[in-house]
Design an enzyme around this catalytic site. Structure first.
Site, PDB file in Angstrom:
ATOM      1  N   TYR A 290     -45.637  -3.822 -26.203  1.00 60.74           N
ATOM      2  CA  TYR A 290     -44.318  -4.432 -26.163  1.00 60.74           C
ATOM      3  C   TYR A 290     -43.327  -3.741 -27.084  1.00 60.74           C
ATOM      4  CZ  TYR A 290     -45.840  -7.984 -22.957  1.00 60.74           C
ATOM      5  OH  TYR A 290     -46.292  -8.610 -21.825  1.00 60.74           O
TER       6      TYR A 290
ATOM      7  N   ARG B 259     -42.039  -1.093 -24.854  1.00 65.45           N
ATOM      8  CA  ARG B 259     -41.132  -1.642 -23.852  1.00 65.45           C
ATOM      9  C   ARG B 259     -39.787  -2.004 -24.475  1.00 65.45           C
ATOM     10  NH1 ARG B 259     -43.387  -5.902 -19.702  1.00 65.45           N
ATOM     11  NH2 ARG B 259     -41.678  -4.986 -18.544  1.00 65.45           N
TER      12      ARG B 259
ATOM     13  N   GLN C 183     -36.334 -12.921 -13.718  1.00 64.66           N
ATOM     14  CA  GLN C 183     -37.734 -12.740 -14.091  1.00 64.66           C
ATOM     15  C   GLN C 183     -37.875 -11.611 -15.116  1.00 64.66           C
ATOM     16  OE1 GLN C 183     -40.442 -13.014 -10.414  1.00 64.66           O
ATOM     17  NE2 GLN C 183     -38.437 -12.614  -9.512  1.00 64.66           N
ATOM     18  N   ASN C 184     -36.775 -10.920 -15.399  1.00 66.11           N
ATOM     19  CA  ASN C 184     -36.813  -9.765 -16.286  1.00 66.11           C
ATOM     20  C   ASN C 184     -36.714 -10.185 -17.746  1.00 66.11           C
ATOM     21  OD1 ASN C 184     -36.890  -8.210 -13.959  1.00 66.11           O
ATOM     22  ND2 ASN C 184     -34.663  -7.999 -13.892  1.00 66.11           N
TER      23      ASN C 184
ATOM     24  N   ASP D 206     -35.587  -8.062 -20.150  1.00 67.08           N
ATOM     25  CA  ASP D 206     -34.585  -7.254 -20.842  1.00 67.08           C
ATOM     26  C   ASP D 206     -33.273  -8.036 -20.969  1.00 67.08           C
ATOM     27  OD1 ASP D 206     -32.819  -6.707 -18.426  1.00 67.08           O
ATOM     28  OD2 ASP D 206     -34.694  -5.833 -17.717  1.00 67.08           O
TER      29      ASP D 206
ATOM     30  N   HIS E 162     -39.270 -15.562 -17.824  1.00 65.30           N
ATOM     31  CA  HIS E 162     -40.492 -14.998 -18.399  1.00 65.30           C
ATOM     32  C   HIS E 162     -40.326 -14.555 -19.841  1.00 65.30           C
ATOM     33  CE1 HIS E 162     -41.726 -14.071 -13.981  1.00 65.30           C
ATOM     34  NE2 HIS E 162     -41.981 -15.318 -14.323  1.00 65.30           N
TER      35      HIS E 162
ATOM     36  N   GLY F  28     -33.717  -7.721  -5.939  1.00 64.17           N
ATOM     37  CA  GLY F  28     -34.689  -6.879  -6.617  1.00 64.17           C
ATOM     38  C   GLY F  28     -36.006  -7.537  -6.965  1.00 64.17           C
ATOM     39  N   THR F  29     -36.467  -8.429  -6.121  1.00 63.70           N
ATOM     40  CA  THR F  29     -37.768  -9.052  -6.382  1.00 63.70           C
ATOM     41  C   THR F  29     -38.596  -9.080  -5.103  1.00 63.70           C
ATOM     42  OG1 THR F  29     -38.936 -11.081  -7.041  1.00 63.70           O
ATOM     43  CG2 THR F  29     -36.730 -11.353  -6.116  1.00 63.70           C
ATOM     44  N   SER F  30     -39.891  -8.906  -5.255  1.00 59.47           N
ATOM     45  CA  SER F  30     -40.813  -8.914  -4.120  1.00 59.47           C
ATOM     46  C   SER F  30     -41.121 -10.327  -3.640  1.00 59.47           C
ATOM     47  CB  SER F  30     -42.115  -8.221  -4.508  1.00 59.47           C
ATOM     48  OG  SER F  30     -42.745  -8.932  -5.570  1.00 59.47           O
TER      49      SER F  30
END
Length: 230
Positions: free
Chosen positions: A55, A58, A88-89, A91, A106, A171-173
């Protein structure tokens, strides 16, 4: 006149276009790591130093990244809409792009918390190291929701989504739950849009428009659709 409530769920694809790799990609950041070794309570119990190093790396990447046209374009929509970003990011690119209401499902890479108390977090200014303690005397860890941990803000996100006038996914699956389930909390009558260069397979959803483009490229197309809904 009161602005319509525009709720936007974003995932790794929007950050990837700022150069932040994602485990969705074959060359993703997590390649070479077993995800459960660096992002789960059992991985932490086995090797906390590895998790902290992961982390820390990251966090450095996030600080070097810049918001892209999609982040900036979403912030610009606040002129005409009451925009709520659910991401969900981990950053801070939405915030640096100018968005004023961002919910991080998250967690946030630039925050840390005590192992003992998830309710209070602290800003991170440097690397987190073994032996770095919170005020309560417990080891500090990233304020991130790991695999196999509950998502504390999912109920808040569901409540925000259920009152949306317009719902957008970027931008998410739509493969990571519980976040993926938010699409089904949007009101049936609400216009819905999915913007992604690799559109996910989803069941039949009412009032859905698909835009098969990257986030930075497609934000102008999305904005044109939304301009008709102001």
């Amino acid at each position: 006149m009161e602005k319509k409530k525009l709720v936007v769920l974003t995932g790794a694809g929007i950050s990837a276009e700022s150069g932040l790799k994602t485990f969705r990609d074959s060359d993703g950041l997590w390649e070479g790591y077993d995800v459960y070794e660096v992002a789960s309570p059992r991985g932490w119990a086995r090797n906390p130093a590895l998790v902290l190093d992961f982390y820390n790396m990251r966090r450095k990447n996030v600080r070097e990244a810049e918001p892209n046209a999609a982040h900036i374009g979403l912030a610009a929509l606040e002129k005409d809409f009451n925009v709520h970003i659910i991401t969900q990011n981990i950053d801070d690119l939405h915030e640096r792009g100018g968005s004023s209401r961002v919910l991080h499902l998250h967690g946030e890479i630039l925050k840390m918390r005590s192992l003992n108390d998830p309710r209070k977090n602290y800003p991170v200014y440097d690397d987190i190291k073994p032996g770095d303690l919170a005020p309560d005397g417990y080891q500090l860890r990233p304020d991130i929701v790991w695999f196999d941990e509950p998502v504390p803000l999912i109920e808040t996100a569901a409540a925000i989504t259920s009152s949306a006038d317009i719902f957008v996914v970027i931008g998410t699956s739509l493969a990571v739950y519980p976040a993926a389930g938010l699409l089904h909390y949007a009101p049936v009558q609400a216009p819905k849009f999915i913007l992604d260069k690799n559109l996910p397979a989803i069941p039949s959803v009412a009032n859905l428009t698909k835009i098969e483009m990257g986030a930075a490229e497609g934000i102008s197309v999305l904005s044109n659709y939304l301009s008709a809904l102001v």
